[in-house]
Scaffold this motif. Structure first.
Motif, PDB file in Angstrom:
ATOM      1  N   CYS A 158       0.891  -1.310   0.053  1.00 37.73           N
ATOM      2  CA  CYS A 158      -0.028   0.046  -0.007  1.00 37.73           C
ATOM      3  C   CYS A 158       1.185   1.216  -0.123  1.00 37.73           C
ATOM      4  O   CYS A 158       1.862   1.243   0.583  1.00 37.73           O
ATOM      5  CB  CYS A 158      -0.876  -0.116   1.235  1.00 37.73           C
ATOM      6  SG  CYS A 158      -2.049   1.414   1.120  1.00 37.73           S
ATOM      7  N   VAL A 186      -0.586   4.483   0.489  1.00 35.29           N
ATOM      8  CA  VAL A 186      -1.598   5.423   0.983  1.00 35.29           C
ATOM      9  C   VAL A 186      -0.833   5.857   2.370  1.00 35.29           C
ATOM     10  O   VAL A 186      -1.262   5.586   3.385  1.00 35.29           O
ATOM     11  CB  VAL A 186      -2.683   5.043   1.189  1.00 35.29           C
ATOM     12  CG1 VAL A 186      -3.896   6.258   1.520  1.00 35.29           C
ATOM     13  CG2 VAL A 186      -3.497   4.701  -0.027  1.00 35.29           C
ATOM     14  N   CYS A 230      -2.674   6.963   5.475  1.00 41.45           N
ATOM     15  CA  CYS A 230      -3.667   6.309   6.134  1.00 41.45           C
ATOM     16  C   CYS A 230      -2.984   6.037   7.586  1.00 41.45           C
ATOM     17  O   CYS A 230      -1.547   5.648   7.540  1.00 41.45           O
ATOM     18  CB  CYS A 230      -3.930   4.981   5.620  1.00 41.45           C
ATOM     19  SG  CYS A 230      -4.966   3.719   6.572  1.00 41.45           S
ATOM     20  N   HIS A 263      -2.875   3.200   9.216  1.00 40.50           N
ATOM     21  CA  HIS A 263      -2.146   1.657   9.327  1.00 40.50           C
ATOM     22  C   HIS A 263      -1.149   1.492   8.314  1.00 40.50           C
ATOM     23  O   HIS A 263      -0.687   0.614   8.182  1.00 40.50           O
ATOM     24  CB  HIS A 263      -3.462   0.878   8.783  1.00 40.50           C
ATOM     25  CG  HIS A 263      -4.580   0.949   9.647  1.00 40.50           C
ATOM     26  ND1 HIS A 263      -4.667   0.888  10.935  1.00 40.50           N
ATOM     27  CD2 HIS A 263      -5.861   1.266   9.483  1.00 40.50           C
ATOM     28  CE1 HIS A 263      -5.825   0.921  11.548  1.00 40.50           C
ATOM     29  NE2 HIS A 263      -6.560   1.262  10.690  1.00 40.50           N
ATOM     30  N   HIS A 264      -0.802   2.641   7.565  1.00 39.41           N
ATOM     31  CA  HIS A 264       0.314   2.660   6.812  1.00 39.41           C
ATOM     32  C   HIS A 264       1.893   2.570   7.410  1.00 39.41           C
ATOM     33  O   HIS A 264       2.022   3.066   8.602  1.00 39.41           O
ATOM     34  CB  HIS A 264       0.426   3.851   5.714  1.00 39.41           C
ATOM     35  CG  HIS A 264       1.404   3.545   4.559  1.00 39.41           C
ATOM     36  ND1 HIS A 264       2.753   4.301   4.667  1.00 39.41           N
ATOM     37  CD2 HIS A 264       1.403   3.008   3.507  1.00 39.41           C
ATOM     38  CE1 HIS A 264       3.239   4.116   3.721  1.00 39.41           C
ATOM     39  NE2 HIS A 264       2.672   3.240   2.990  1.00 39.41           N
ATOM     40  N   CYS A 270       1.156  -2.167   4.318  1.00 35.65           N
ATOM     41  CA  CYS A 270      -0.236  -1.898   5.473  1.00 35.65           C
ATOM     42  C   CYS A 270       0.288  -2.666   6.693  1.00 35.65           C
ATOM     43  O   CYS A 270       1.149  -3.579   6.488  1.00 35.65           O
ATOM     44  CB  CYS A 270      -1.311  -2.627   4.851  1.00 35.65           C
ATOM     45  SG  CYS A 270      -2.939  -2.280   6.029  1.00 35.65           S
ATOM     46  N   LEU A 277      -1.871  -3.959   8.901  1.00 33.12           N
ATOM     47  CA  LEU A 277      -3.018  -4.553   9.449  1.00 33.12           C
ATOM     48  C   LEU A 277      -2.816  -6.131   9.073  1.00 33.12           C
ATOM     49  O   LEU A 277      -1.974  -6.423   8.133  1.00 33.12           O
ATOM     50  CB  LEU A 277      -4.230  -4.272   8.802  1.00 33.12           C
ATOM     51  CG  LEU A 277      -4.828  -2.929   9.531  1.00 33.12           C
ATOM     52  CD1 LEU A 277      -6.129  -2.284   8.860  1.00 33.12           C
ATOM     53  CD2 LEU A 277      -4.860  -2.653  10.847  1.00 33.12           C
ATOM     54  N   VAL A 332      -7.377  -6.639   5.463  1.00 34.05           N
ATOM     55  CA  VAL A 332      -8.195  -5.288   5.082  1.00 34.05           C
ATOM     56  C   VAL A 332      -9.363  -5.725   4.409  1.00 34.05           C
ATOM     57  O   VAL A 332      -9.417  -6.634   3.868  1.00 34.05           O
ATOM     58  CB  VAL A 332      -7.243  -4.270   4.217  1.00 34.05           C
ATOM     59  CG1 VAL A 332      -6.086  -3.839   5.113  1.00 34.05           C
ATOM     60  CG2 VAL A 332      -6.938  -5.094   2.929  1.00 34.05           C
ATOM     61  N   CYS A 353     -10.216   0.745  -0.113  1.00 31.06           N
ATOM     62  CA  CYS A 353      -9.791  -0.068   0.844  1.00 31.06           C
ATOM     63  C   CYS A 353     -10.614   0.601   2.092  1.00 31.06           C
ATOM     64  O   CYS A 353     -10.533   1.735   2.387  1.00 31.06           O
ATOM     65  CB  CYS A 353      -8.276   0.317   1.091  1.00 31.06           C
ATOM     66  SG  CYS A 353      -7.927  -0.567   2.958  1.00 31.06           S
ATOM     67  N   SER A 398     -10.766  -0.272   5.148  1.00 33.53           N
ATOM     68  CA  SER A 398     -10.033  -0.291   6.466  1.00 33.53           C
ATOM     69  C   SER A 398      -9.300   1.065   6.668  1.00 33.53           C
ATOM     70  O   SER A 398      -8.910   1.505   7.654  1.00 33.53           O
ATOM     71  CB  SER A 398      -9.106  -1.405   6.535  1.00 33.53           C
ATOM     72  OG  SER A 398      -9.812  -2.632   6.464  1.00 33.53           O
ATOM     73  N   PHE A 399      -9.253   1.947   5.349  1.00 33.28           N
ATOM     74  CA  PHE A 399      -8.546   3.185   5.544  1.00 33.28           C
ATOM     75  C   PHE A 399      -8.980   4.092   6.781  1.00 33.28           C
ATOM     76  O   PHE A 399     -10.349   4.287   6.998  1.00 33.28           O
ATOM     77  CB  PHE A 399      -8.711   4.108   4.227  1.00 33.28           C
ATOM     78  CG  PHE A 399      -8.408   5.552   4.332  1.00 33.28           C
ATOM     79  CD1 PHE A 399      -6.849   5.468   4.036  1.00 33.28           C
ATOM     80  CD2 PHE A 399      -9.338   6.425   4.749  1.00 33.28           C
ATOM     81  CE1 PHE A 399      -6.524   7.103   4.234  1.00 33.28           C
ATOM     82  CE2 PHE A 399      -8.498   7.875   4.803  1.00 33.28           C
ATOM     83  CZ  PHE A 399      -7.326   8.069   4.699  1.00 33.28           C
TER      84      PHE A 399
HETATM   85  S1  SF4 Z   1      -5.842   0.165   5.759  1.00 34.14           S
HETATM   86 FE1  SF4 Z   1      -5.866   0.151   3.691  1.00 34.14          FE
HETATM   87  S2  SF4 Z   1      -5.215   2.329   2.940  1.00 34.14           S
HETATM   88 FE2  SF4 Z   1      -4.558   1.863   5.294  1.00 34.14          FE
HETATM   89  S3  SF4 Z   1      -2.413   1.257   5.016  1.00 34.14           S
HETATM   90 FE3  SF4 Z   1      -3.701  -0.672   5.013  1.00 34.14          FE
HETATM   91  S4  SF4 Z   1      -4.059  -1.265   2.833  1.00 34.14           S
HETATM   92 FE4  SF4 Z   1      -3.548   1.060   2.925  1.00 34.14          FE
END
Ligand code: SF4
Length: 63
Positions: free
Chosen positions: A11, A13, A16, A18-19, A26, A28, A31, A48, A50-51
């Motif tokens: 990922c 992003v 976010c 969770h990045h 990610c 997590l 997701v 996504c 879960s963002f």
């Molecule tokens: S939750 Fe989604 S947007 Fe956030 S880091 Fe994980 S994959 Fe990327």
């Protein structure tokens, strides 16, 4: 800061929560992916779900 990158979920992003900051992964375990379209036909149609927006006040700090 998230340090446990899940190497199964790439990922980019950075905004976010969770990045993994230093790494484009990610943090997590899994997701949720969904769509905001009635009939998705393109990659940009999916999201996504879960963002979570990073708390800007915590950016750069070590948690
Ligand atoms: S939750 Fe989604 S947007 Fe956030 S880091 Fe994980 S994959 Fe990327």
């Amino acid at each position: 800061m998230n340090t446990k990158a899940n190497h199964s979920i790439k990922c980019s992003v950075n905004e976010c929560e969770h990045h993994c900051n230093a790494e484009n992964y990610c943090s997590l375990n899994c997701v949720t992916i969904g769509t905001h379209e009635a009939n998705p036909t393109l990659c940009k149609c999916v999201d996504c779900e879960s963002f979570q927006l990073k708390n800007k006040t915590n950016q750069g700090s070590v948690k």
